[in-house]
Design an enzyme around this catalytic site. Structure first.
Site, PDB file in Angstrom:
ATOM      1  N   SER A  16       0.871  -1.181   0.000  1.00  0.00           N
ATOM      2  CA  SER A  16       0.000   0.000   0.000  1.00  0.00           C
ATOM      3  C   SER A  16       0.906   1.228   0.000  1.00  0.00           C
ATOM      4  O   SER A  16       2.115   1.120   0.225  1.00  0.00           O
ATOM      5  CB  SER A  16      -0.898  -0.025   1.225  1.00  0.00           C
ATOM      6  OG  SER A  16      -0.110   0.019   2.374  1.00  0.00           O
ATOM      7  N   LEU A  18       1.767   3.207  -2.492  1.00  0.00           N
ATOM      8  CA  LEU A  18       2.678   3.351  -3.637  1.00  0.00           C
ATOM      9  C   LEU A  18       2.414   4.621  -4.441  1.00  0.00           C
ATOM     10  O   LEU A  18       3.186   4.959  -5.334  1.00  0.00           O
ATOM     11  CB  LEU A  18       2.527   2.151  -4.580  1.00  0.00           C
ATOM     12  CG  LEU A  18       3.193   0.861  -4.142  1.00  0.00           C
ATOM     13  CD1 LEU A  18       2.950  -0.215  -5.173  1.00  0.00           C
ATOM     14  CD2 LEU A  18       4.693   1.065  -3.951  1.00  0.00           C
ATOM     15  N   GLU A 153     -10.916  -7.206   1.782  1.00  0.00           N
ATOM     16  CA  GLU A 153     -11.773  -6.016   1.831  1.00  0.00           C
ATOM     17  C   GLU A 153     -12.196  -5.438   0.490  1.00  0.00           C
ATOM     18  O   GLU A 153     -13.275  -4.883   0.372  1.00  0.00           O
ATOM     19  CB  GLU A 153     -11.013  -4.898   2.544  1.00  0.00           C
ATOM     20  CG  GLU A 153     -10.953  -5.029   4.019  1.00  0.00           C
ATOM     21  CD  GLU A 153     -10.553  -3.710   4.635  1.00  0.00           C
ATOM     22  OE1 GLU A 153     -11.091  -3.401   5.691  1.00  0.00           O
ATOM     23  OE2 GLU A 153      -9.722  -2.969   4.043  1.00  0.00           O
ATOM     24  N   LYS A 224      10.933  -7.685 -19.426  1.00  0.00           N
ATOM     25  CA  LYS A 224      10.582  -8.853 -18.629  1.00  0.00           C
ATOM     26  C   LYS A 224       9.138  -8.748 -18.116  1.00  0.00           C
ATOM     27  O   LYS A 224       8.358  -9.698 -18.198  1.00  0.00           O
ATOM     28  CB  LYS A 224      11.558  -8.951 -17.462  1.00  0.00           C
ATOM     29  CG  LYS A 224      11.603 -10.301 -16.833  1.00  0.00           C
ATOM     30  CD  LYS A 224      12.849 -10.461 -16.001  1.00  0.00           C
ATOM     31  CE  LYS A 224      12.823 -11.774 -15.263  1.00  0.00           C
ATOM     32  NZ  LYS A 224      13.867 -11.831 -14.252  1.00  0.00           N
ATOM     33  N   CYS A 383      -8.078  27.664  11.749  1.00  0.00           N
ATOM     34  CA  CYS A 383      -9.111  27.020  12.557  1.00  0.00           C
ATOM     35  C   CYS A 383      -8.755  27.033  14.048  1.00  0.00           C
ATOM     36  O   CYS A 383      -8.896  28.058  14.698  1.00  0.00           O
ATOM     37  CB  CYS A 383      -9.386  25.620  12.028  1.00  0.00           C
ATOM     38  SG  CYS A 383     -11.019  25.043  12.523  1.00  0.00           S
ATOM     39  N   ARG A 464     -16.282  22.726  15.665  1.00  0.00           N
ATOM     40  CA  ARG A 464     -17.461  22.812  16.533  1.00  0.00           C
ATOM     41  C   ARG A 464     -17.479  24.098  17.357  1.00  0.00           C
ATOM     42  O   ARG A 464     -18.502  24.501  17.850  1.00  0.00           O
ATOM     43  CB  ARG A 464     -17.460  21.650  17.540  1.00  0.00           C
ATOM     44  CG  ARG A 464     -17.822  20.325  16.958  1.00  0.00           C
ATOM     45  CD  ARG A 464     -17.894  19.242  18.038  1.00  0.00           C
ATOM     46  NE  ARG A 464     -17.447  17.984  17.458  1.00  0.00           N
ATOM     47  CZ  ARG A 464     -18.225  17.221  16.686  1.00  0.00           C
ATOM     48  NH1 ARG A 464     -19.466  17.563  16.445  1.00  0.00           N
ATOM     49  NH2 ARG A 464     -17.760  16.102  16.172  1.00  0.00           N
ATOM     50  N   HIS A 509     -10.448  26.540   6.661  1.00  0.00           N
ATOM     51  CA  HIS A 509      -9.279  25.770   6.247  1.00  0.00           C
ATOM     52  C   HIS A 509      -8.937  26.138   4.805  1.00  0.00           C
ATOM     53  O   HIS A 509      -9.269  25.383   3.871  1.00  0.00           O
ATOM     54  CB  HIS A 509      -9.571  24.266   6.335  1.00  0.00           C
ATOM     55  CG  HIS A 509      -9.606  23.761   7.731  1.00  0.00           C
ATOM     56  ND1 HIS A 509      -8.469  23.436   8.438  1.00  0.00           N
ATOM     57  CD2 HIS A 509     -10.647  23.555   8.564  1.00  0.00           C
ATOM     58  CE1 HIS A 509      -8.809  23.019   9.649  1.00  0.00           C
ATOM     59  NE2 HIS A 509     -10.118  23.090   9.753  1.00  0.00           N
ATOM     60  N   GLU A 511      -6.391  25.859   3.240  1.00  0.00           N
ATOM     61  CA  GLU A 511      -5.487  24.895   2.581  1.00  0.00           C
ATOM     62  C   GLU A 511      -6.237  23.946   1.636  1.00  0.00           C
ATOM     63  O   GLU A 511      -5.660  23.428   0.693  1.00  0.00           O
ATOM     64  CB  GLU A 511      -4.687  24.090   3.620  1.00  0.00           C
ATOM     65  CG  GLU A 511      -5.488  23.133   4.510  1.00  0.00           C
ATOM     66  CD  GLU A 511      -6.036  23.769   5.772  1.00  0.00           C
ATOM     67  OE1 GLU A 511      -6.225  25.011   5.778  1.00  0.00           O
ATOM     68  OE2 GLU A 511      -6.281  23.039   6.754  1.00  0.00           O
TER      69      GLU A 511
END
Ligand code: GLN
Length: 532
Positions: A16, A18, A153, A224, A383, A464, A509, A511
């Site tokens: 994972s 990658l 999964e 290959k 924030c 919040r 936010h 960003e």
């Protein structure tokens, strides 16, 4: 009946992490630059309905879309590379799709039937892909299947795209790793071969293989992989390491990836426009100036939890031809005396206090904000960063002893930051914050108004708590300027200190909306101030 759109499906093998998401985002950029309308879908096989309830340490940043959905951080890359504003339909999770099927079952939509993974869940998935294509008018749908082939999964999602390929034009790209064993010094192809074999067992035959490796793939390695995996040699793509993620589209373009994908999907190659992108990458690679910016937080050891902030700084830097070097400050170290605030910040050109939750590390952040304010160092608060700037100002300028946010100290004598009234009744934690795009009105003759260049702006939110209206008067009387407010003037969305070089914070936010070629004005202004 074919739906009119074409599909590109990216699967992953071997490991994972990658960079499938970056690959597909980069491919999307190249297709978009040829005038095709693209829509991405990220599939996350976890059972959570959305990413909002996950700890950023475990899963990286929670990204927020305009519509308020809390999604996987890969959606951030899609938005940045494709310069699109996505909706919740671009992120499917096991939780979301099962919820949909179960709700339908309860309503009686499948009355009389035994509801099964195949065909009901796969059917629902295929309908989702097609509906999104239709709704957005996309020419090409990019589907990224999260996880790795062989995981239990994600099998149902793989099955859904296998079925889709019987009904629509689907191009499969498998993403693998080609490691080099130091002692042998050879690029090893076996993991790729094995993961392709596993994919074939699921009935999926990849049309192209994207191989991640440290160095470019050698021709004999490509040859290959081509032979053992049954793809033409020019469809074995070398995804070698690059310094900046924004170079990836250029790496793919060198190898004609978009051109070949279009050819295989029966779509025309068109002229492309990548000149601005190339210039941006050039600036990133050869910056003329340099600044050092401190990021204060408590997840600093997992940089993925701040990925959008890092990208937004990179966008600003790329556009200003300035290298932004980061200094990570773990604010719990300041709190428990392991690190003095002077030692932490004496060599930086700017201080960024990002969003956050809970009391751990908060006092350390407040110390950093005080240091920025007193030493006239550019400061950007996001924030929680705005909320803590208010706490700092209340305590140290307004003289409100022990002023605090009720998130940190519920018994504070001066709750300058308090929970939103409409939040008080909510007990459920999922998707219940003030979320998504919210408008703000920027005051005339303020710095933020100058930065954005307009009066009405929209930024995304996820919080919040809010500035307590009872304290606005005393804060303003002591020189703090709330330079942006909600349209009903009740919520304080931006603040600044006029005499400071750059002391700006927002409840939003910004960003999340920064894009390589359209950096967010708050970040652009901040990096510029750090350079001066
Ligand atoms: N914890 C704060 C709130 O809930 C800030 C949230 C954030 O920084 N995203 O209001």
């Amino acid at each position: 009946m074919r739906c009119g759109a074409k599909f590109v499906v990216v699967t992953g093998g071997v490991l994972s992490g990658l960079g499938k998401g970056l690959f597909i985002s980069s491919l999307g950029r190249l297709l978009k630059s040829r005038g095709y309308k693209i829509i991405p879908i990220k599939i996350d096989p976890y059972v959570n309905v959305d990413a909002g309830t996950m700890n950023p340490i475990e899963h990286g940043e929670v990204f927020v879309l305009d519509d308020g959905s809390e999604v996987d951080m890969d959606l951030g890359n899609y938005e940045r590379f494709l310069d699109l504003n996505l909706t919740t339909e671009s992120n499917i999770t096991t939780g979301k799709i099962y919820r949909k099927v179960i709700e339908k079952e309860r309503k009686g939509d499948y009355l009389g039937k035994t509801v099964q993974l195949i065909p009901h869940v796969t059917g629902e998935l295929k309908e989702w892909y097609r509906k999104l294509a239709e709704k957005t008018g996309a020419d090409i749908v990019l589907i990224e299947i999260g996880g790795t082939v062989g995981d239990i999964e994600n099998q149902i999602f793989l099955e859904s795209v296998r079925e889709l390929s019987m009904e629509e034009d689907v191009f499969f790209i498998h993403c693998t790793l080609v490691p080099v064993l130091k002692v042998v010094g050879e690029q090893k192809t076996k993991p790729t071969q094995q993961s392709v074999r596993m994919l074939r067992e699921m009935g999926i035959f990849p049309n192209m293989i994207y191989c991640r490796s440290e160095k470019p793939l050698l021709e004999r390695t490509k040859e290959k992989i081509s032979r053992f995996c049954g793809v033409p040699q020019e469809y074995v793509i070398s995804g070698y390491d690059v310094k900046h993620i924004y170079e990836i589209p250029l790496v793919l373009e060198e190898q004609n990836v978009a051109k070949n994908v279009l050819k295989e999907l029966g779509l025309k190659e068109r002229s492309k426009d990548m000149e601005d992108w190339k210039k941006f990458v050039e600036n990133l690679k050869n910056p003329k100036k340099k600044v050092k910016i401190a990021i204060t937080g408590k997840y600093t050891y997992l940089h993925d939890s701040y990925v959008s902030i890092l990208e937004a700084l990179e966008h600003a830097g790329g556009n200003l031809s300035c290298n932004v070097e980061l200094k990570w400050i773990e604010t719990t170290d300041i709190e428990n005396g392991k690190l003095s605030v002077e030692d932490a910040l004496k060599d930086v050109d700017g201080i960024l206090v990002p969003g956050g939750f809970g009391s751990r590390g908060a006092e350390g952040k407040i110390e950093c904000i005080r240091y920025a304010r007193e030493n006239n160092i550019p400061f950007l608060g996001l924030c929680y960063g705005l909320q803590l700037a208010v706490v700092e100002y209340a305590r140290n300028v307004c003289g409100l002893k022990d002023a605090d946010s009720t998130e940190i100290n519920p018994d504070t004598p001066h709750p300058v930051i308090d929970i939103l009234p409409e939040q008080k009744k909510i007990n459920e934690k999922g998707a219940t914050m003030r979320l998504g795009a919210q408008p703000a009105i920027l005051k005339d003759r303020t710095l933020v108004r100058k930065l954005y260049g307009k009066e009405k702006i929209v930024e995304r939110h996820r919080h919040r708590y809010e500035v307590n209206p009872k304290y606005i008067e005393i804060l303003e009387r002591n020189g703090l300027v709330f330079s942006g407010v909600s349209p009903n003037r009740k919520l304080m969305e931006f603040l600044e200190i006029p005499k400071h070089r750059f002391f700006v914070a927002t409840q939003a936010h910004p960003e999340f909306t920064s894009r390589p070629l359209r950096p967010n004005p708050m970040f652009l202004g901040f990096v510029k101030a750090c350079m001066s």
